[in-house]
Design a protein around this motif. Structure first.
Motif, PDB file in Angstrom:
ATOM      1  N   ASP A  59       0.646  -1.047  -0.240  1.00  0.00           N
ATOM      2  CA  ASP A  59      -0.041  -0.008   0.158  1.00  0.00           C
ATOM      3  C   ASP A  59       1.221   1.264  -0.273  1.00  0.00           C
ATOM      4  OD1 ASP A  59       0.361   0.512   2.774  1.00  0.00           O
ATOM      5  OD2 ASP A  59      -1.478  -0.286   3.342  1.00  0.00           O
ATOM      6  N   HIS A  61       1.807   2.516   2.344  1.00  0.00           N
ATOM      7  CA  HIS A  61       2.998   3.243   3.517  1.00  0.00           C
ATOM      8  C   HIS A  61       3.921   1.934   3.126  1.00  0.00           C
ATOM      9  CE1 HIS A  61       1.504   7.153   4.655  1.00  0.00           C
ATOM     10  NE2 HIS A  61       0.602   6.277   4.263  1.00  0.00           N
ATOM     11  N   HIS A  62       3.797   0.781   3.347  1.00  0.00           N
ATOM     12  CA  HIS A  62       4.480  -0.949   3.920  1.00  0.00           C
ATOM     13  C   HIS A  62       4.284  -1.477   2.443  1.00  0.00           C
ATOM     14  CE1 HIS A  62       1.071   0.820   6.727  1.00  0.00           C
ATOM     15  NE2 HIS A  62       2.615   0.719   7.485  1.00  0.00           N
ATOM     16  N   GLU A  94       0.030   6.992  15.549  1.00  0.00           N
ATOM     17  CA  GLU A  94      -0.770   7.230  13.394  1.00  0.00           C
ATOM     18  C   GLU A  94       0.269   5.478  12.988  1.00  0.00           C
ATOM     19  OE1 GLU A  94      -2.424   8.723   9.579  1.00  0.00           O
ATOM     20  OE2 GLU A  94      -2.030  10.207  12.232  1.00  0.00           O
ATOM     21  N   ALA A  95       1.458   5.518  12.797  1.00  0.00           N
ATOM     22  CA  ALA A  95       2.092   5.483  11.677  1.00  0.00           C
ATOM     23  C   ALA A  95       2.628   4.307  12.367  1.00  0.00           C
ATOM     24  CB  ALA A  95       3.421   5.886  11.701  1.00  0.00           C
ATOM     25  N   TYR A  96       2.625   3.569  13.496  1.00  0.00           N
ATOM     26  CA  TYR A  96       3.009   2.993  14.333  1.00  0.00           C
ATOM     27  C   TYR A  96       1.295   1.726  13.959  1.00  0.00           C
ATOM     28  CZ  TYR A  96       3.244  -0.876  17.489  1.00  0.00           C
ATOM     29  OH  TYR A  96       3.202  -1.986  18.842  1.00  0.00           O
ATOM     30  N   ARG A  98      -0.186   1.930  11.461  1.00  0.00           N
ATOM     31  CA  ARG A  98      -1.571   1.911  10.762  1.00  0.00           C
ATOM     32  C   ARG A  98      -0.678   0.580   9.997  1.00  0.00           C
ATOM     33  NH1 ARG A  98      -0.636   6.887   8.394  1.00  0.00           N
ATOM     34  NH2 ARG A  98       1.382   6.386   8.179  1.00  0.00           N
ATOM     35  N   LEU A  99       0.813   0.792  10.512  1.00  0.00           N
ATOM     36  CA  LEU A  99       2.019  -0.536  10.446  1.00  0.00           C
ATOM     37  C   LEU A  99       1.252  -2.160  10.636  1.00  0.00           C
ATOM     38  CD1 LEU A  99       4.885  -1.903   9.316  1.00  0.00           C
ATOM     39  CD2 LEU A  99       5.725  -1.188  11.388  1.00  0.00           C
ATOM     40  N   GLY A 101      -1.650  -2.396  11.517  1.00  0.00           N
ATOM     41  CA  GLY A 101      -3.128  -3.061  10.530  1.00  0.00           C
ATOM     42  C   GLY A 101      -2.616  -3.925  10.007  1.00  0.00           C
ATOM     43  N   ALA A 102      -1.135  -3.095   8.881  1.00  0.00           N
ATOM     44  CA  ALA A 102      -0.906  -4.245   7.503  1.00  0.00           C
ATOM     45  C   ALA A 102      -0.559  -4.913   8.382  1.00  0.00           C
ATOM     46  CB  ALA A 102       0.261  -3.850   7.293  1.00  0.00           C
ATOM     47  N   ARG A 105      -2.778  -7.836   8.581  1.00  0.00           N
ATOM     48  CA  ARG A 105      -4.321  -8.142   8.030  1.00  0.00           C
ATOM     49  C   ARG A 105      -3.038  -9.488   6.716  1.00  0.00           C
ATOM     50  NH1 ARG A 105      -5.900  -4.619   2.209  1.00  0.00           N
ATOM     51  NH2 ARG A 105      -6.254  -5.724   1.199  1.00  0.00           N
TER      52      ARG A 105
END
Length: 186
Positions: A59, A61-62, A94-96, A98-99, A101-102, A105
């Motif tokens: 995505d 960011h990842h 927020e970035a942590y 989001r990471l 979450g990836a 998933r």
């Protein structure tokens, strides 16, 4: 299963789910990790020579890709695309999140494709080598004897699964199908 066989990757073969591993040259690996380019940045850049590190999710960011030296079938690494090195200090909340979450998933997709008793999630690396922050998603095969679980199952010193680029492509395709927006993991 021989890496040259070209068949699907072993998921749960034979009496010992961790049997059939090949010895791993730890000293050569340390030399590469400490003296070579950042392997995550190389994958993100699409550098040549990274045939085994098949990208299964990406995505903004990842990036998530197959581990070149898997100790368990289906082992995947998830990393931020930006070169950050510390799992706590280098990411704002927020970035942590989001990471993470990836990571979740991708871990759910791995569990959908590779039968496992438990999924290990851990961040490894060091400023001395493999500094780019990355999370390991490692599916523990069902029936693995307790003495061969946990750290034992993760250590390349105990051998790596022999596999081919063809096997990596097959597994990556199955994971990408689950991770697609219309797939079960999307």
């Amino acid at each position: 299963m021989s890496a040259a066989s070209g068949e699907g990757i072993p998921v749960s073969e034979g009496a010992s789910p961790l049997g059939g591993k090949e010895p791993f040259d730890v000293a050569a690996y340390v030399r590469r990790a400490r003296g070579g380019p950042c392997f995550v940045c190389a994958v993100v850049a699409g550098a040549p020579g990274y045939d085994f590190e098949q990208v299964v999710f990406e995505d903004e960011h990842h990036v998530a890709f197959l581990d070149r030296y898997p100790t368990m079938a289906g082992k995947v690494l998830v990393a931020p695309k930006a070169h950050v090195e510390h799992v706590v200090r280098d990411l704002d909340e927020e970035a942590y999140l989001r990471l993470m979450g990836a990571v979740r998933r991708v871990a759910l997709a791995v569990e959908a494709v590779v039968p496992c008793e438990r999924t290990y999630l851990l961040s490894l690396g060091s400023r001395q080598g493999n500094a780019h922050l990355h999370w390991h998603i490692a599916p523990l095969p069902e029936g693995t004897p307790y003495e061969q679980q946990q750290y034992h199952a993760l250590m390349t010193e105990n051998g790596v699964i022999p596999w081919s680029v063809r096997q990596a492509l097959e597994l990556a395709g199955r994971l990408r199908a689950v991770l697609a927006p219309d797939g079960a993991g999307g």
